[in-house]
Design an enzyme around this catalytic site. Structure first.
Site, PDB file in Angstrom:
ATOM      1  N   SER A  63       2.913  -6.470   8.813  1.00  0.00           N
ATOM      2  CA  SER A  63       2.649  -6.185  10.222  1.00  0.00           C
ATOM      3  C   SER A  63       3.816  -5.486  10.903  1.00  0.00           C
ATOM      4  O   SER A  63       3.631  -4.716  11.832  1.00  0.00           O
ATOM      5  CB  SER A  63       2.315  -7.476  10.951  1.00  0.00           C
ATOM      6  OG  SER A  63       3.299  -8.441  10.684  1.00  0.00           O
ATOM      7  N   ILE A  64       5.025  -5.728  10.427  1.00  0.00           N
ATOM      8  CA  ILE A  64       6.183  -5.160  11.108  1.00  0.00           C
ATOM      9  C   ILE A  64       6.664  -3.874  10.461  1.00  0.00           C
ATOM     10  O   ILE A  64       7.027  -2.926  11.145  1.00  0.00           O
ATOM     11  CB  ILE A  64       7.327  -6.196  11.170  1.00  0.00           C
ATOM     12  CG1 ILE A  64       6.945  -7.322  12.137  1.00  0.00           C
ATOM     13  CG2 ILE A  64       8.641  -5.554  11.600  1.00  0.00           C
ATOM     14  CD1 ILE A  64       7.976  -8.394  12.303  1.00  0.00           C
ATOM     15  N   ALA A  65       6.658  -3.855   9.128  1.00  0.00           N
ATOM     16  CA  ALA A  65       7.235  -2.702   8.445  1.00  0.00           C
ATOM     17  C   ALA A  65       6.372  -2.238   7.286  1.00  0.00           C
ATOM     18  O   ALA A  65       5.517  -2.968   6.793  1.00  0.00           O
ATOM     19  CB  ALA A  65       8.627  -3.051   7.939  1.00  0.00           C
ATOM     20  N   GLN A  66       6.619  -1.008   6.872  1.00  0.00           N
ATOM     21  CA  GLN A  66       5.955  -0.441   5.704  1.00  0.00           C
ATOM     22  C   GLN A  66       7.045   0.066   4.768  1.00  0.00           C
ATOM     23  O   GLN A  66       8.024   0.647   5.223  1.00  0.00           O
ATOM     24  CB  GLN A  66       5.049   0.690   6.171  1.00  0.00           C
ATOM     25  CG  GLN A  66       4.264   1.359   5.085  1.00  0.00           C
ATOM     26  CD  GLN A  66       3.022   2.033   5.665  1.00  0.00           C
ATOM     27  OE1 GLN A  66       2.346   1.478   6.525  1.00  0.00           O
ATOM     28  NE2 GLN A  66       2.723   3.229   5.199  1.00  0.00           N
ATOM     29  N   VAL A  67       6.859  -0.170   3.467  1.00  0.00           N
ATOM     30  CA  VAL A  67       7.902   0.189   2.511  1.00  0.00           C
ATOM     31  C   VAL A  67       7.394   1.269   1.556  1.00  0.00           C
ATOM     32  O   VAL A  67       6.305   1.136   0.986  1.00  0.00           O
ATOM     33  CB  VAL A  67       8.354  -1.055   1.698  1.00  0.00           C
ATOM     34  CG1 VAL A  67       9.409  -0.680   0.668  1.00  0.00           C
ATOM     35  CG2 VAL A  67       8.890  -2.141   2.634  1.00  0.00           C
ATOM     36  N   ALA A  83       4.400  -1.559   0.061  1.00  0.00           N
ATOM     37  CA  ALA A  83       3.966  -2.745   0.801  1.00  0.00           C
ATOM     38  C   ALA A  83       3.748  -2.351   2.252  1.00  0.00           C
ATOM     39  O   ALA A  83       4.415  -1.459   2.767  1.00  0.00           O
ATOM     40  CB  ALA A  83       5.028  -3.840   0.719  1.00  0.00           C
ATOM     41  N   SER A  84       2.780  -3.005   2.889  1.00  0.00           N
ATOM     42  CA  SER A  84       2.571  -2.755   4.309  1.00  0.00           C
ATOM     43  C   SER A  84       2.277  -4.080   4.991  1.00  0.00           C
ATOM     44  O   SER A  84       1.238  -4.686   4.762  1.00  0.00           O
ATOM     45  CB  SER A  84       1.404  -1.785   4.508  1.00  0.00           C
ATOM     46  OG  SER A  84       1.213  -1.555   5.878  1.00  0.00           O
ATOM     47  N   ASP A 115      15.123 -16.981   4.226  1.00  0.00           N
ATOM     48  CA  ASP A 115      13.705 -16.743   3.952  1.00  0.00           C
ATOM     49  C   ASP A 115      13.518 -16.476   2.460  1.00  0.00           C
ATOM     50  O   ASP A 115      13.024 -15.421   2.072  1.00  0.00           O
ATOM     51  CB  ASP A 115      13.244 -15.539   4.787  1.00  0.00           C
ATOM     52  CG  ASP A 115      11.724 -15.412   4.809  1.00  0.00           C
ATOM     53  OD1 ASP A 115      11.051 -16.409   4.490  1.00  0.00           O
ATOM     54  OD2 ASP A 115      11.223 -14.333   5.139  1.00  0.00           O
TER      55      ASP A 115
HETATM   56  N1  ATP Z   1      15.103  -2.931  -2.336  1.00  0.00           N
HETATM   57  C1  ATP Z   1      13.839  -3.042  -2.764  1.00  0.00           C
HETATM   58  N2  ATP Z   1      13.522  -2.734  -4.030  1.00  0.00           N
HETATM   59  C2  ATP Z   1      12.255  -2.844  -4.477  1.00  0.00           C
HETATM   60  N3  ATP Z   1      11.230  -3.255  -3.715  1.00  0.00           N
HETATM   61  C3  ATP Z   1      11.472  -3.579  -2.442  1.00  0.00           C
HETATM   62  C4  ATP Z   1      12.779  -3.490  -1.893  1.00  0.00           C
HETATM   63  N4  ATP Z   1      12.720  -3.875  -0.609  1.00  0.00           N
HETATM   64  C5  ATP Z   1      11.437  -4.184  -0.361  1.00  0.00           C
HETATM   65  N5  ATP Z   1      10.663  -4.014  -1.449  1.00  0.00           N
HETATM   66  C6  ATP Z   1       9.215  -4.262  -1.584  1.00  0.00           C
HETATM   67  O1  ATP Z   1       8.604  -4.257  -0.321  1.00  0.00           O
HETATM   68  C7  ATP Z   1       8.084  -5.553   0.005  1.00  0.00           C
HETATM   69  C8  ATP Z   1       8.289  -5.853   1.486  1.00  0.00           C
HETATM   70  O2  ATP Z   1       9.659  -5.773   1.796  1.00  0.00           O
HETATM   71  P1  ATP Z   1      10.365  -6.792   2.792  1.00  0.00           P
HETATM   72  O3  ATP Z   1      10.180  -8.170   2.272  1.00  0.00           O
HETATM   73  O4  ATP Z   1      11.734  -6.324   3.038  1.00  0.00           O
HETATM   74  O5  ATP Z   1       9.487  -6.521   4.085  1.00  0.00           O
HETATM   75  P2  ATP Z   1       8.853  -7.534   5.110  1.00  0.00           P
HETATM   76  O6  ATP Z   1       7.974  -6.696   5.954  1.00  0.00           O
HETATM   77  O7  ATP Z   1       9.921  -8.315   5.759  1.00  0.00           O
HETATM   78  O8  ATP Z   1       7.944  -8.430   4.158  1.00  0.00           O
HETATM   79  P3  ATP Z   1       7.738 -10.010   4.121  1.00  0.00           P
HETATM   80  O9  ATP Z   1       7.458 -10.420   5.514  1.00  0.00           O
HETATM   81  O10 ATP Z   1       6.566 -10.132   3.201  1.00  0.00           O
HETATM   82  O11 ATP Z   1       8.983 -10.622   3.527  1.00  0.00           O
HETATM   83  C9  ATP Z   1       8.818  -6.495  -0.915  1.00  0.00           C
HETATM   84  O12 ATP Z   1       8.083  -7.653  -1.173  1.00  0.00           O
HETATM   85  C10 ATP Z   1       8.993  -5.629  -2.152  1.00  0.00           C
HETATM   86  O13 ATP Z   1       7.811  -5.614  -2.904  1.00  0.00           O
END
Ligand code: ATP
Length: 555
Positions: free
Chosen positions: A222-226, A219-220, A379
């Protein structure tokens, strides 16, 4: 939702709907409201045409022409406040420093980009014959292009866009509608850059920590990329959440800019100050700055895990375990969960035989955390609340949390209970207890006004039920469509409750707003997964504090 006679001319403070992600609800308007909003809108447009000091001069002139004593007093107040405003702006600019300049350049770039899009669209042959369609005449300020601009400007503006989407009482309906589509998706950062951040943050070679890191992001935003990864040694599946580089600078610069604009706006429109625009901006600022510190997020996750353990709920729900040794302020390495969002009906029914049970578990775990955990997940949109393959509920993304005092929660419980049994007197008294006010509130009149809000919603309810029956609401898509309608109602209902309360001088703590927002999400899941369940009355759901005090004893 034509709730008439209750508006009292006040606009409300909309913290309930600040922290939006993907799913937003709409609120319909009375004609009068729409007109008011359009008026406000066109006023601010004409103001924005004048520049700099002419703006102040014209304002002063206008004020002087109007000789009523109240406006003279207002002018006096404005003049007295001017030095404070200037001081505030100067201080904020100094605090922004060079990053402000960099950000300005990026802003111009985004502006030019969307400008080009507009030009291309305008010069399409279909537009030449019959003149410009109305939605394009406003140029970049029209809803569509403004949304595109916000998306290009990134994090801060995406959050603001999502705020607009959720604040139908403050913005014109076309904008509220268009900004429903303001998605927090950002182009991914190249993997090389991610690697270099990891190397720097971990202080050692990546290979010494991870056996493997997937170069393709999960996932990518605006704040973080996973990124998915696997730990060296234990070979456990993990995800690495990496804070995008420079994001904190961007946030500070943007939020300072937005703050200054809000301050000037408030200065020019003293009436606006009652909606505490500046307060809203400050709130967004605080919550966003919290989200860019992964130490905070890690601490929130661990508090939640401790809560599950202390209450014996680890078999029912979980949150990803945090690997401290490979986590920093900018990098969060955590256990990888496998599951689907609570709104994915089809997959859910393939995982568990009775989705209702899963929903009840999710509700009990979350309600339980309100008092028994240091903080509650604030959230719970579907992307953050999963049904895991093993049947447990997974809570993800603890970037936004709230804290509630036992006193506020006690009043909240009474409030929720009173909704279920339509007891407007106890609803009024619980709201009075929660809302800070130094005025004496006429509880009887307040209760009657609340009653009016609910009865107008009920009228609408029957209409929708009838409409739904005549259709064939059997497949998932049709169910979801109905849910959206119901959700708008709930949103409207809460907005009206807040509005009526504020007309009696009540101001709610941020927690109240955060809680209501989560209840709206849970309401959505209930309608999807267990349409016959009454979230606030079902015996299997423990909202009442008895059980939680037992939880607390076990600490
Ligand atoms: N522990 C985890 N296990 C599996 N997938 C994860 C995990 N943490 C994050 N992800 C994946 O990464 C995505 C983004 O993570 P997260 O929600 O923590 O980030 P964010 O930038 O705060 O996103 P958002 O603003 O959409 O909530 C999640 O929707 C999920 O698909």
């Amino acid at each position: 939702m034509a709730v008439t006679g209750l508006r009292g001319g006040r606009t409300l403070q909309l913290q309930p709907f600040l922290h939006h992600h993907h799913h937003h609800s709409l609120h319909s308007f009375t004609k009068q409201q729409q007109q008011q909003q359009l008026n406000v809108h066109s006023k601010s447009k004409s103001k924005s045409k004048s520049k700099g000091f002419t703006l102040f001069a014209r304002y002063a002139q206008q004020q002087a022409q109007d000789l009523s004593s109240s406006s003279r007093r207002r002018l006096q107040e404005s003049i007295e406040n001017l030095p404070k405003l200037v001081e505030d702006i100067v201080r904020t600019s100094i605090n922004t420093g060079p990053r402000g300049v960099l950000r300005l350049a990026q802003g111009l770039q985004a502006f030019i980009g969307v400008g080009q899009e507009w030009l291309i669209d305008v010069s399409k042959p279909s537009n030449s014959s019959a003149g410009l369609p109305t939605e394009m005449q406003l140029g970049l300020l029209s809803p569509f292009y403004l949304r595109r601009l916000f998306e290009r400007l990134g994090a801060t503006y995406i959050k603001l866009g999502q705020f607009i989407a959720s604040a139908p009482t403050l913005f014109p309906p076309e904008y509220v509608q268009e900004f429903q589509n303001c998605f927090d998706r950002a182009p991914p950062i190249p993997f090389e850059e991610i690697q270099s951040i990891l190397r720097k943050e971990l202080g050692r070679p990546i290979e010494s920590v991870y056996e493997y890191v997937d170069p393709k992001p999960l996932a990518s935003a605006s704040i973080a990329q996973v990124h998915g990864a696997r730990l060296k040694g234990s070979r456990e599946d993990v995800v690495i959440k990496v804070l995008k580089p420079g994001i904190e600078d961007i946030l500070v610069a943007d939020l300072n800019f937005v703050y200054v604009v809000a301050r000037i706006f408030e200065f020019l429109n003293p009436d606006i100050s009652r909606t505490s625009l500046v307060g809203i901006v400050k709130d967004i600022r605080d919550s966003m700055l919290e989200e860019v510190d992964f130490y905070k997020e890690a601490a929130n996750i661990e508090a939640f895990r401790r809560y599950l353990e202390a209450t014996g709920l680890t078999g029912n729900a979980t949150a990803p375990k945090v690997y401290q040794y490979c986590s920093t302020r900018q990098v969060l390495t955590m256990e990888r969960l496998y599951g689907v969002p609570l709104t994915d009906l089809d997959s859910i029914s393939s995982f568990v035989s009775n989705p209702e049970t899963s929903l009840i578990t999710a509700l009990n775990v979350w309600f339980g955390s309100l008092l028994a955990c240091e903080s509650f997940h604030a959230d719970v949109h579907a992307g953050n609340l999963w049904l895991l393959r093993d049947g447990r509920i997974g809570f993800l993304d603890f970037g936004i949390v709230g804290r509630i005092s036992p006193k506020t929660w006690a009043a909240m419980e009474v409030f929720l209970g009173s909704i279920a049994i339509e007891d407007y007197d106890s609803m009024a008294s619980s709201l009075i207890q929660m809302g800070a006010t130094n005025k004496d509130v006429n509880a009887k009149a307040f209760a009657m006004d609340l009653g009016k809000v609910f009865s107008s919603i009920k009228d609408l309810d029957t209409e929708i039920v009838v409409a739904a029956r005549s259709g064939t609401a059997t497949n998932a898509a049709a169910v979801s469509a109905n849910v959206v309608v119901d959700e708008r109602q709930m949103n409207a209902l809460f907005l009206d409750v807040v509005r009526v309360s504020e007309s009696y001088g009540l101001k709610f703590p941020r927690e109240f707003a955060l809680l209501l927002k989560q209840l709206l999400y849970f309401d959505r899941y209930t309608r999807l997964l267990a349409p016959n369940l009454n979230m606030l009355q079902d015996q299997r759901i423990y909202i009442s504090s008895n059980r939680r005090s037992r939880y607390r004893d076990s600490f």
